[in-house]
Design a protein around this motif. Structure first.
Motif, PDB file in Angstrom:
ATOM      1  N   LYS A  11       0.859  -1.192   0.000  1.00 50.46           N
ATOM      2  CA  LYS A  11       0.000   0.000   0.000  1.00 50.46           C
ATOM      3  C   LYS A  11       0.890   1.236   0.000  1.00 50.46           C
ATOM      4  O   LYS A  11       1.789   1.359   0.836  1.00 50.46           O
ATOM      5  N   LYS A  12       0.634   2.177  -0.929  1.00 57.70           N
ATOM      6  CA  LYS A  12       1.499   3.347  -1.060  1.00 57.70           C
ATOM      7  C   LYS A  12       0.704   4.631  -0.801  1.00 57.70           C
ATOM      8  O   LYS A  12      -0.436   4.776  -1.249  1.00 57.70           O
ATOM      9  N   TYR A  13       1.341   5.546  -0.065  1.00 55.75           N
ATOM     10  CA  TYR A  13       0.770   6.864   0.199  1.00 55.75           C
ATOM     11  C   TYR A  13       1.822   7.921  -0.121  1.00 55.75           C
ATOM     12  O   TYR A  13       3.021   7.684   0.042  1.00 55.75           O
ATOM     13  N   THR A  14       1.364   9.096  -0.533  1.00 54.95           N
ATOM     14  CA  THR A  14       2.223  10.268  -0.673  1.00 54.95           C
ATOM     15  C   THR A  14       1.636  11.371   0.205  1.00 54.95           C
ATOM     16  O   THR A  14       0.452  11.699   0.082  1.00 54.95           O
ATOM     17  N   ILE A  15       2.451  11.914   1.112  1.00 58.19           N
ATOM     18  CA  ILE A  15       1.981  12.903   2.075  1.00 58.19           C
ATOM     19  C   ILE A  15       2.751  14.206   1.902  1.00 58.19           C
ATOM     20  O   ILE A  15       3.991  14.214   1.923  1.00 58.19           O
ATOM     21  N   LEU A  16       2.023  15.296   1.739  1.00 57.15           N
ATOM     22  CA  LEU A  16       2.617  16.622   1.683  1.00 57.15           C
ATOM     23  C   LEU A  16       2.846  17.099   3.111  1.00 57.15           C
ATOM     24  O   LEU A  16       1.909  17.148   3.914  1.00 57.15           O
ATOM     25  N   VAL A  17       4.099  17.425   3.451  1.00 54.90           N
ATOM     26  CA  VAL A  17       4.457  17.814   4.816  1.00 54.90           C
ATOM     27  C   VAL A  17       4.892  19.272   4.836  1.00 54.90           C
ATOM     28  O   VAL A  17       5.886  19.642   4.201  1.00 54.90           O
ATOM     29  N   LYS A  18       4.160  20.075   5.552  1.00 57.79           N
ATOM     30  CA  LYS A  18       4.452  21.508   5.644  1.00 57.79           C
ATOM     31  C   LYS A  18       5.807  21.719   6.315  1.00 57.79           C
ATOM     32  O   LYS A  18       6.083  21.156   7.360  1.00 57.79           O
ATOM     33  N   GLY A  19       6.664  22.503   5.677  1.00 60.20           N
ATOM     34  CA  GLY A  19       7.960  22.822   6.254  1.00 60.20           C
ATOM     35  C   GLY A  19       9.028  21.773   6.058  1.00 60.20           C
ATOM     36  O   GLY A  19      10.140  21.906   6.573  1.00 60.20           O
ATOM     37  N   LEU A  20       8.718  20.719   5.309  1.00 62.43           N
ATOM     38  CA  LEU A  20       9.714  19.678   5.065  1.00 62.43           C
ATOM     39  C   LEU A  20      10.816  20.218   4.164  1.00 62.43           C
ATOM     40  O   LEU A  20      10.552  20.824   3.129  1.00 62.43           O
ATOM     41  N   SER A  21      12.059  19.994   4.552  1.00 65.75           N
ATOM     42  CA  SER A  21      13.190  20.445   3.743  1.00 65.75           C
ATOM     43  C   SER A  21      13.210  19.724   2.401  1.00 65.75           C
ATOM     44  O   SER A  21      12.899  18.525   2.315  1.00 65.75           O
ATOM     45  N   PRO A  22      13.609  20.415   1.342  1.00 64.60           N
ATOM     46  CA  PRO A  22      13.760  19.760   0.036  1.00 64.60           C
ATOM     47  C   PRO A  22      14.711  18.563   0.079  1.00 64.60           C
ATOM     48  O   PRO A  22      14.640  17.679  -0.787  1.00 64.60           O
ATOM     49  N   ALA A  23      15.589  18.525   1.091  1.00 61.14           N
ATOM     50  CA  ALA A  23      16.499  17.380   1.231  1.00 61.14           C
ATOM     51  C   ALA A  23      15.739  16.079   1.459  1.00 61.14           C
ATOM     52  O   ALA A  23      16.248  14.989   1.174  1.00 61.14           O
TER      53      ALA A  23
ATOM     54  N   SER B 204      -5.295 -11.449  14.933  1.00 58.61           N
ATOM     55  CA  SER B 204      -5.497 -11.680  16.358  1.00 58.61           C
ATOM     56  C   SER B 204      -6.885 -12.275  16.567  1.00 58.61           C
ATOM     57  O   SER B 204      -7.811 -11.975  15.815  1.00 58.61           O
ATOM     58  N   VAL B 205      -7.018 -13.117  17.561  1.00 59.47           N
ATOM     59  CA  VAL B 205      -8.268 -13.800  17.930  1.00 59.47           C
ATOM     60  C   VAL B 205      -8.621 -14.865  16.896  1.00 59.47           C
ATOM     61  O   VAL B 205      -8.589 -16.057  17.186  1.00 59.47           O
ATOM     62  N   LEU B 206      -8.981 -14.470  15.673  1.00 54.53           N
ATOM     63  CA  LEU B 206      -9.320 -15.424  14.624  1.00 54.53           C
ATOM     64  C   LEU B 206      -8.330 -15.311  13.465  1.00 54.53           C
ATOM     65  O   LEU B 206      -8.013 -14.198  13.041  1.00 54.53           O
ATOM     66  N   PRO B 207      -7.855 -16.434  12.936  1.00 55.54           N
ATOM     67  CA  PRO B 207      -6.863 -16.403  11.847  1.00 55.54           C
ATOM     68  C   PRO B 207      -7.509 -16.197  10.483  1.00 55.54           C
ATOM     69  O   PRO B 207      -7.290 -16.966   9.550  1.00 55.54           O
ATOM     70  N   ILE B 208      -8.311 -15.149  10.367  1.00 58.64           N
ATOM     71  CA  ILE B 208      -9.010 -14.893   9.108  1.00 58.64           C
ATOM     72  C   ILE B 208      -8.888 -13.423   8.729  1.00 58.64           C
ATOM     73  O   ILE B 208      -8.671 -12.552   9.577  1.00 58.64           O
ATOM     74  N   ARG B 209      -9.014 -13.139   7.437  1.00 54.47           N
ATOM     75  CA  ARG B 209      -9.140 -11.798   6.894  1.00 54.47           C
ATOM     76  C   ARG B 209     -10.141 -11.860   5.739  1.00 54.47           C
ATOM     77  O   ARG B 209     -10.170 -12.841   5.003  1.00 54.47           O
ATOM     78  N   PHE B 210     -10.924 -10.793   5.618  1.00 55.82           N
ATOM     79  CA  PHE B 210     -11.838 -10.693   4.488  1.00 55.82           C
ATOM     80  C   PHE B 210     -11.868  -9.247   4.011  1.00 55.82           C
ATOM     81  O   PHE B 210     -12.124  -8.324   4.788  1.00 55.82           O
ATOM     82  N   ASN B 211     -11.570  -9.053   2.733  1.00 55.95           N
ATOM     83  CA  ASN B 211     -11.523  -7.711   2.142  1.00 55.95           C
ATOM     84  C   ASN B 211     -10.494  -6.832   2.857  1.00 55.95           C
ATOM     85  O   ASN B 211     -10.638  -5.627   2.910  1.00 55.95           O
ATOM     86  N   MET B 212      -9.468  -7.462   3.389  1.00 50.90           N
ATOM     87  CA  MET B 212      -8.426  -6.734   4.130  1.00 50.90           C
ATOM     88  C   MET B 212      -7.161  -7.580   4.156  1.00 50.90           C
ATOM     89  O   MET B 212      -6.891  -8.316   5.097  1.00 50.90           O
ATOM     90  N   LYS B 213      -6.407  -7.512   3.070  1.00 56.14           N
ATOM     91  CA  LYS B 213      -5.206  -8.332   2.964  1.00 56.14           C
ATOM     92  C   LYS B 213      -4.100  -7.829   3.896  1.00 56.14           C
ATOM     93  O   LYS B 213      -4.037  -6.639   4.195  1.00 56.14           O
ATOM     94  N   PRO B 214      -3.196  -8.710   4.337  1.00 54.01           N
ATOM     95  CA  PRO B 214      -1.996  -8.259   5.058  1.00 54.01           C
ATOM     96  C   PRO B 214      -1.220  -7.290   4.173  1.00 54.01           C
ATOM     97  O   PRO B 214      -1.158  -7.476   2.952  1.00 54.01           O
ATOM     98  N   GLU B 215      -0.618  -6.263   4.788  1.00 53.23           N
ATOM     99  CA  GLU B 215       0.025  -5.264   3.953  1.00 53.23           C
ATOM    100  C   GLU B 215       1.303  -4.715   4.559  1.00 53.23           C
ATOM    101  O   GLU B 215       1.512  -4.735   5.775  1.00 53.23           O
ATOM    102  N   ILE B 216       2.172  -4.240   3.666  1.00 54.51           N
ATOM    103  CA  ILE B 216       3.257  -3.352   4.052  1.00 54.51           C
ATOM    104  C   ILE B 216       2.925  -1.990   3.446  1.00 54.51           C
ATOM    105  O   ILE B 216       2.283  -1.913   2.397  1.00 54.51           O
TER     106      ILE B 216
END
Length: 269
Positions: free
Chosen positions: A31-43, A248-260
């Motif tokens: 999963k990818k996000y791009t965040i605009l950060v006020k005052g972030l140095s161009p570095a 946690s609790v139940l070893p299931i996921r639905f419509n919510m895959k494990p992510e980095i």
């Protein structure tokens, strides 16, 4: 005959959904996000953080081979891990240690979660020996090419161990502040403190998400909770809730895959 067919259809559908839910726990998503950060140095324009959360001692192949193969295909500069490396019901430490050891070529920051504390946070020294920087209600200046931002970490908000005021005591300038916490309970305090970016986990995105409605239940929030998953913004503060890697609790996921999560910072200058 029609009633039998209807029952068979319902039973078959239920079994299909259960089978899919059991299989989805092993489908890894980036999963990818791009965040605009006020005052972030161009570095730091384009600086990317790998955000991992809620492993719950889950194993993706031998010594996390499958997970690490996916991570190694990504470009990032820093690693943030927001708690629950272990699970209180079966607190095996090595799946988490195998993961962090292979990430030590980059700066790695960690804040503990409720399951880590329910296990007594006994693996603290193993993390430190693996090169991980643990932040418990404290901040550290992260510098690059003479510029910097602040990495702030609080202890678990779900258990009430967080103290954001204490964590900010040594923040002595207006450089952007990136806050790591286990649970999204910290959001209101982060907004009031002028935090630029918050990275949390804990919710697993609900593990089971209904179309349109989202998560059904999350510990510490009401039914159909507001702070369940994804990007939230208020004023200058953005918060990313990571859906996590484990269950946690139940070893299931639905419509919510494990992510980095890969979070790229952009300057507004």
């Amino acid at each position: 005959m029609i009633e039998i067919s209807r029952r068979s259809f319902i039973l078959g559908s239920a079994l299909a959904l259960l089978s899919y839910s059991l299989l989805e726990v092993n489908f890894l998503l980036v999963k990818k996000y791009t965040i605009l950060v006020k005052g972030l140095s161009p570095a730091f324009d384009g600086f990317t953080i790998l955000h991992l959360s809620d492993l719950h001692n889950k194993e993706f192949g031998h010594k996390q081979e499958k997970l690490l193969n996916l991570i190694n295909k990504q470009e990032f500069h820093l690693v943030a891990i927001t708690g629950d490396l272990v699970d209180k019901r079966n607190p095996r430490v090595m799946p988490g240690i195998h993961l962090v050891e292979k990430l030590s070529h980059k700066p790695v920051y960690f804040v503990p979660g409720n399951h880590d504390w329910w296990n007594g946070f006994k693996f603290r020294e193993q993390l430190i020996e693996s090169g991980v920087k643990i932040l418990e209600n404290q901040a550290e200046k992260f510098s690059l090419n003479g510029e910097h931002f602040w990495v702030v970490g609080v202890d678990d908000p779900y258990l009430g161990r967080d103290n954001l005021g204490q964590a900010l005591l040594n923040v002595n300038d207006a450089a952007p502040k990136i806050l790591l916490a286990h649970a999204p309970n910290i959001y209101d305090a982060a907004i009031k403190s002028g935090i630029d970016l918050v990275m949390v986990g804990h919710t697993h995105g609900g593990q089971v998400r209904l179309p349109i409605l989202g998560a059904i239940v999350i510990p510490g929030q009401d039914l159909f909770p507001k702070l369940d998953y994804g990007l939230f913004t208020s004023g200058k503060t953005s918060m990313i809730i990571n859906g996590g890697l484990g269950e946690s609790v139940l070893p299931i996921r639905f419509n919510m895959k494990p992510e980095i999560v890969l979070l790229t910072l952009r300057t507004d200058q």
